[in-house]
Design an enzyme around this catalytic site. Structure first.
Site, PDB file in Angstrom:
ATOM      1  N   CYS A 198      30.423 -17.350 -30.050  1.00 50.27           N
ATOM      2  CA  CYS A 198      29.488 -18.153 -30.986  1.00 50.27           C
ATOM      3  C   CYS A 198      27.972 -18.010 -30.874  1.00 50.27           C
ATOM      4  CB  CYS A 198      29.780 -19.220 -32.082  1.00 50.27           C
ATOM      5  SG  CYS A 198      28.663 -20.169 -33.088  1.00 50.27           S
TER       6      CYS A 198
ATOM      7  N   ASP B 167      14.002 -21.707 -36.538  1.00 49.02           N
ATOM      8  CA  ASP B 167      15.166 -21.169 -37.347  1.00 49.02           C
ATOM      9  C   ASP B 167      14.105 -19.584 -37.827  1.00 49.02           C
ATOM     10  OD1 ASP B 167      17.237 -20.976 -40.396  1.00 49.02           O
ATOM     11  OD2 ASP B 167      15.754 -19.049 -39.170  1.00 49.02           O
TER      12      ASP B 167
ATOM     13  N   HIS C 144      31.752 -27.297 -30.598  1.00 47.56           N
ATOM     14  CA  HIS C 144      31.755 -26.124 -31.621  1.00 47.56           C
ATOM     15  C   HIS C 144      32.693 -26.607 -32.788  1.00 47.56           C
ATOM     16  CE1 HIS C 144      32.028 -22.377 -33.224  1.00 47.56           C
ATOM     17  NE2 HIS C 144      33.417 -22.501 -33.572  1.00 47.56           N
TER      18      HIS C 144
ATOM     19  N   ASN D 291      24.910 -25.128 -45.307  1.00 44.01           N
ATOM     20  CA  ASN D 291      25.277 -24.934 -46.157  1.00 44.01           C
ATOM     21  C   ASN D 291      27.183 -24.830 -45.490  1.00 44.01           C
ATOM     22  OD1 ASN D 291      23.352 -23.778 -47.184  1.00 44.01           O
ATOM     23  ND2 ASN D 291      22.530 -22.723 -45.924  1.00 44.01           N
TER      24      ASN D 291
ATOM     25  N   HIS E 190      28.876 -22.282 -37.514  1.00 45.30           N
ATOM     26  CA  HIS E 190      28.946 -23.409 -36.517  1.00 45.30           C
ATOM     27  C   HIS E 190      28.360 -24.380 -36.603  1.00 45.30           C
ATOM     28  CE1 HIS E 190      27.970 -24.892 -31.654  1.00 45.30           C
ATOM     29  NE2 HIS E 190      27.416 -25.655 -32.554  1.00 45.30           N
TER      30      HIS E 190
ATOM     31  N   HIS F  76      26.009 -26.649 -39.300  1.00 44.91           N
ATOM     32  CA  HIS F  76      24.174 -26.762 -38.052  1.00 44.91           C
ATOM     33  C   HIS F  76      23.413 -27.509 -39.737  1.00 44.91           C
ATOM     34  CE1 HIS F  76      24.875 -22.787 -40.152  1.00 44.91           C
ATOM     35  NE2 HIS F  76      23.695 -22.766 -40.338  1.00 44.91           N
TER      36      HIS F  76
ATOM     37  N   HIS G  46      19.860 -27.016 -41.752  1.00 49.12           N
ATOM     38  CA  HIS G  46      18.964 -27.021 -41.948  1.00 49.12           C
ATOM     39  C   HIS G  46      17.353 -28.086 -42.211  1.00 49.12           C
ATOM     40  CE1 HIS G  46      20.135 -22.572 -41.828  1.00 49.12           C
ATOM     41  NE2 HIS G  46      21.289 -23.238 -42.381  1.00 49.12           N
TER      42      HIS G  46
HETATM   43  P1  AMP Z   1      23.174 -20.413 -42.406  1.00 45.34           P
HETATM   44  O1  AMP Z   1      23.495 -19.549 -43.365  1.00 45.34           O
HETATM   45  O2  AMP Z   1      22.907 -21.740 -43.272  1.00 45.34           O
HETATM   46  O3  AMP Z   1      24.427 -21.070 -42.104  1.00 45.34           O
HETATM   47  O4  AMP Z   1      22.089 -21.425 -41.747  1.00 45.34           O
HETATM   48  C1  AMP Z   1      21.974 -19.340 -40.422  1.00 45.34           C
HETATM   49  C2  AMP Z   1      20.522 -19.701 -40.151  1.00 45.34           C
HETATM   50  O5  AMP Z   1      20.491 -19.294 -38.847  1.00 45.34           O
HETATM   51  C3  AMP Z   1      19.754 -19.078 -40.621  1.00 45.34           C
HETATM   52  O6  AMP Z   1      18.245 -19.294 -41.618  1.00 45.34           O
HETATM   53  C4  AMP Z   1      19.294 -17.562 -40.013  1.00 45.34           C
HETATM   54  O7  AMP Z   1      18.123 -17.252 -39.684  1.00 45.34           O
HETATM   55  C5  AMP Z   1      19.720 -18.966 -38.141  1.00 45.34           C
HETATM   56  N1  AMP Z   1      19.712 -17.986 -36.928  1.00 45.34           N
HETATM   57  C6  AMP Z   1      20.204 -16.807 -37.172  1.00 45.34           C
HETATM   58  N2  AMP Z   1      20.650 -15.697 -35.850  1.00 45.34           N
HETATM   59  C7  AMP Z   1      19.538 -16.880 -35.070  1.00 45.34           C
HETATM   60  C8  AMP Z   1      18.347 -17.252 -33.951  1.00 45.34           C
HETATM   61  N3  AMP Z   1      18.889 -16.334 -33.198  1.00 45.34           N
HETATM   62  N4  AMP Z   1      17.950 -17.782 -33.504  1.00 45.34           N
HETATM   63  C9  AMP Z   1      17.050 -18.604 -34.638  1.00 45.34           C
HETATM   64  N5  AMP Z   1      17.583 -18.839 -35.303  1.00 45.34           N
HETATM   65  C10 AMP Z   1      18.547 -17.976 -36.191  1.00 45.34           C
HETATM   66 ZN    ZN Z   2      29.678 -22.314 -32.026  1.00 44.70          ZN
END
Ligand code: AMP
Ligand code: ZN
Length: 113
Positions: A4, A30, A46, A86, A97, A99, A101
């Site tokens: 992950c 982000d 997780h 989301n 995982h 999160h 925003h």
């Molecule tokens: P979601 O699409 O709601 O699952 O959001 C995932 C978010 O993680 C997206 O906005 C990506 O831009 C962000 N993301 C993916 N990989 C990374 C990373 N390595 N560092 C920071 N943000 C990331």
């Molecule tokens: Zn995770």
């Protein structure tokens, strides 16, 4: 979870722009910002989403949100912000995982999407 991406960030195996960390969560910038300020609140435990979330994880997430409320000034969010999580295909979740925003730092659109 071994593969992950957010667990790897939590463990420090992948670099991130971390703006806050404590025993329960990290808050990072982000990679692909959708607003002037776009942060991700990532619980260290997780689980994919709120459907998978246990009662104990829900309590921890509540604690994380309360702690976020005390960080708004230092994160530049004192004029307001939007929290989004989301879930699944229709929600366009790309990282399984949980999160949150955190969007702000400017006047956001009054539409949710
Ligand atoms: P979601 O699409 O709601 O699952 O959001 C995932 C978010 O993680 C997206 O906005 C990506 O831009 C962000 N993301 C993916 N990989 C990374 C990373 N390595 N560092 C920071 N943000 C990331
Ligand atoms: Zn995770």
């Amino acid at each position: 979870m071994e593969n992950c991406i957010f667990c790897k960030i939590v463990r420090g195996e992948i670099p991130s722009k971390k703006v806050y960390e404590d025993e329960d969560m990290i808050i990072i910038k982000d990679l692909n910002p959708q607003a002037e300020t776009h942060l991700l609140l990532i619980p260290k435990e997780h689980y994919a989403d709120i459907i998978e979330m246990s009662d104990a994880e829900a309590a921890t997430l509540g604690k994380c949100l309360k702690k976020l409320s005390r960080l708004v000034d230092e994160l530049g969010l004192s004029e307001g912000f939007r929290l989004v999580s989301n879930k699944g295909k229709h929600g366009c979740q790309s990282v399984p995982h949980l999160h949150i925003h955190i969007l702000g730092g400017e006047q956001l659109n009054d539409k949710m999407c």
